[in-house]
Design a protein around this motif. Structure first.
Motif, short mmCIF file in Angstrom:
data_model
loop_
_atom_site.label_atom_id
_atom_site.label_comp_id
_atom_site.label_asym_id
_atom_site.label_seq_id
_atom_site.Cartn_x
_atom_site.Cartn_y
_atom_site.Cartn_z
N GLU A 57 0.93 -1.37 -0.02
CA GLU A 57 -0.05 -0.17 -0.06
C GLU A 57 0.82 1.10 -0.11
N ILE A 58 2.00 1.19 0.75
CA ILE A 58 2.94 2.44 0.89
C ILE A 58 3.48 2.69 -0.59
N GLN A 59 3.98 1.49 -1.34
CA GLN A 59 4.51 1.65 -2.74
C GLN A 59 3.48 2.06 -3.55
N ASN A 60 2.49 1.68 -3.61
CA ASN A 60 1.28 2.34 -4.27
C ASN A 60 0.88 3.77 -4.21
N LEU A 61 1.19 4.14 -2.87
CA LEU A 61 0.92 5.58 -2.50
C LEU A 61 2.10 6.26 -3.10
N ILE A 62 3.12 5.80 -3.02
CA ILE A 62 4.25 6.69 -3.42
C ILE A 62 4.20 6.60 -4.98
N LYS A 63 3.95 5.58 -5.86
CA LYS A 63 3.67 5.71 -7.14
C LYS A 63 2.61 6.58 -7.70
N PHE A 64 1.51 6.71 -6.70
CA PHE A 64 0.23 7.57 -7.09
C PHE A 64 0.74 9.06 -6.84
N VAL A 65 1.52 9.44 -5.74
CA VAL A 65 2.08 10.81 -5.43
C VAL A 65 3.00 11.16 -6.82
N ALA A 66 3.77 10.32 -7.05
CA ALA A 66 5.01 10.72 -8.14
C ALA A 66 4.01 11.06 -9.25
N ALA A 71 2.26 16.02 -7.36
CA ALA A 71 2.43 16.93 -6.11
C ALA A 71 3.54 16.73 -5.54
N SER A 72 4.17 18.10 -4.90
CA SER A 72 5.32 18.29 -4.55
C SER A 72 5.57 17.47 -3.09
N GLU A 73 4.69 17.42 -2.45
CA GLU A 73 4.56 17.11 -0.90
C GLU A 73 3.31 16.43 -0.50
N VAL A 74 3.40 14.99 0.20
CA VAL A 74 2.31 14.59 0.54
C VAL A 74 2.40 14.29 2.05
N LYS A 75 1.53 14.56 3.06
CA LYS A 75 1.75 13.98 4.44
C LYS A 75 0.44 13.43 4.76
N LEU A 76 0.53 12.10 5.20
CA LEU A 76 -0.58 11.02 5.61
C LEU A 76 -0.12 10.59 7.18
N GLU A 77 -1.29 10.97 7.92
CA GLU A 77 -1.00 10.65 9.38
C GLU A 77 -2.42 9.77 9.80
N ILE A 128 0.87 5.31 12.13
CA ILE A 128 1.71 5.55 11.14
C ILE A 128 1.39 6.97 10.72
N LYS A 129 2.73 7.56 10.24
CA LYS A 129 2.94 8.74 9.73
C LYS A 129 3.62 8.55 8.40
N ILE A 130 3.45 9.03 7.30
CA ILE A 130 3.89 9.15 6.12
C ILE A 130 4.07 10.50 5.43
N THR A 131 5.29 10.90 5.07
CA THR A 131 5.52 12.14 4.09
C THR A 131 6.34 11.86 2.99
N ILE A 132 5.77 12.14 1.77
CA ILE A 132 6.25 11.85 0.50
C ILE A 132 6.70 13.24 -0.07
N LYS A 133 7.83 13.24 -0.34
CA LYS A 133 8.41 14.54 -1.09
C LYS A 133 8.84 14.15 -2.28
N THR A 172 11.04 9.43 0.72
CA THR A 172 9.72 9.12 1.44
C THR A 172 10.26 8.92 2.92
N TYR A 173 9.56 9.49 3.88
CA TYR A 173 9.70 9.07 5.10
C TYR A 173 8.47 8.33 5.93
N VAL A 174 9.02 7.52 6.34
CA VAL A 174 7.76 6.64 7.02
C VAL A 174 7.99 6.40 8.75
N GLN A 175 7.14 6.91 9.42
CA GLN A 175 7.68 6.97 10.81
C GLN A 175 6.43 6.23 11.29
N GLN A 176 6.65 4.76 12.01
CA GLN A 176 5.90 4.22 12.69
C GLN A 176 5.64 4.48 14.44
N ILE A 177 4.50 4.77 14.89
CA ILE A 177 4.48 5.20 16.27
C ILE A 177 3.93 3.85 16.87
N PRO A 178 4.67 3.51 18.04
CA PRO A 178 3.80 2.34 18.75
C PRO A 178 2.76 2.72 19.68
#
Length: 161
Positions: A5-14, A18-24, A28-33, A44-50
């Motif tokens: 799902e993350i890979q598909n999101l990256i492809k979609f944003v590319a 769009a120059s930057e997308v943040k998803l919280e 999980i927090k995802i920032t794609i620049k 792509t920055y992916v940060q998973q919060i316990p």
């Protein structure tokens, strides 16, 4: 969210331009620049919060180390204040030798004069000789050989006396 799902999101944003997308989400927090379209770069920055981890555990160690650091810096700064600091004029890779099979330019204790070559800094495949602007004696070499340096980063301490 799984890796597909993350890979598909990256492809979609590319593809979207769009120059930057943040998803919280809850866990999980995802920032794609994305870079410019002609280069095709993306970050792509992916940060998973316990879910059940307390956040405040890291806080008590920070003030104690932060309080100790200024005391060490103050004593070191007072010792180093009588020395002249030679700083990097450019960003690049610091080398103490002109080539791997040659001897180093200067050692701790070496006497230097104005215009003497102290090191080379490689930037974009160009080797720039860094010359001394002062005369004196090398007291300390502050950077390891073959390590990256920033603009205005201290390289050497020189005793001008």
């Amino acid at each position: 969210m799984d890796i597909k799902e993350i890979q598909n999101l990256i492809k979609f944003v590319a593809k979207s331009g769009a120059s930057e997308v943040k998803l919280e989400m809850d866990d999980i927090k995802i920032t794609i620049k994305t870079g410019s379209e002609d280069k095709g770069e993306s970050t792509t920055y992916v940060q998973q919060i316990p879910m059940n981890a307390p956040v405040a555990q890291a806080m008590p160690t920070a003030p104690s180390s932060a309080a100790a650091a200024p005391a060490a810096e103050t004593s070191e700064a007072s010792e180093d204040s009588k020395y002249i600091t030679i700083k990097s004029p450019i960003i690049g890779t610091f080398y103490r030798k002109p080539s791997p099979d040659k001897p180093v330019f200067v050692e701790v204790g070496s006497s230097i004069g104005e215009g003497d070559v102290l090191c080379v800094i490689e930037a974009m495949k160009l080797f720039n000789e860094i010359e001394s602007e002062v005369s004196g004696k090398i007291v300390k070499i502050l950077v390891d050989d073959s390590s990256p340096v920033e603009f205005d980063q201290p390289l050497f301490l020189v005793d001008p006396s």
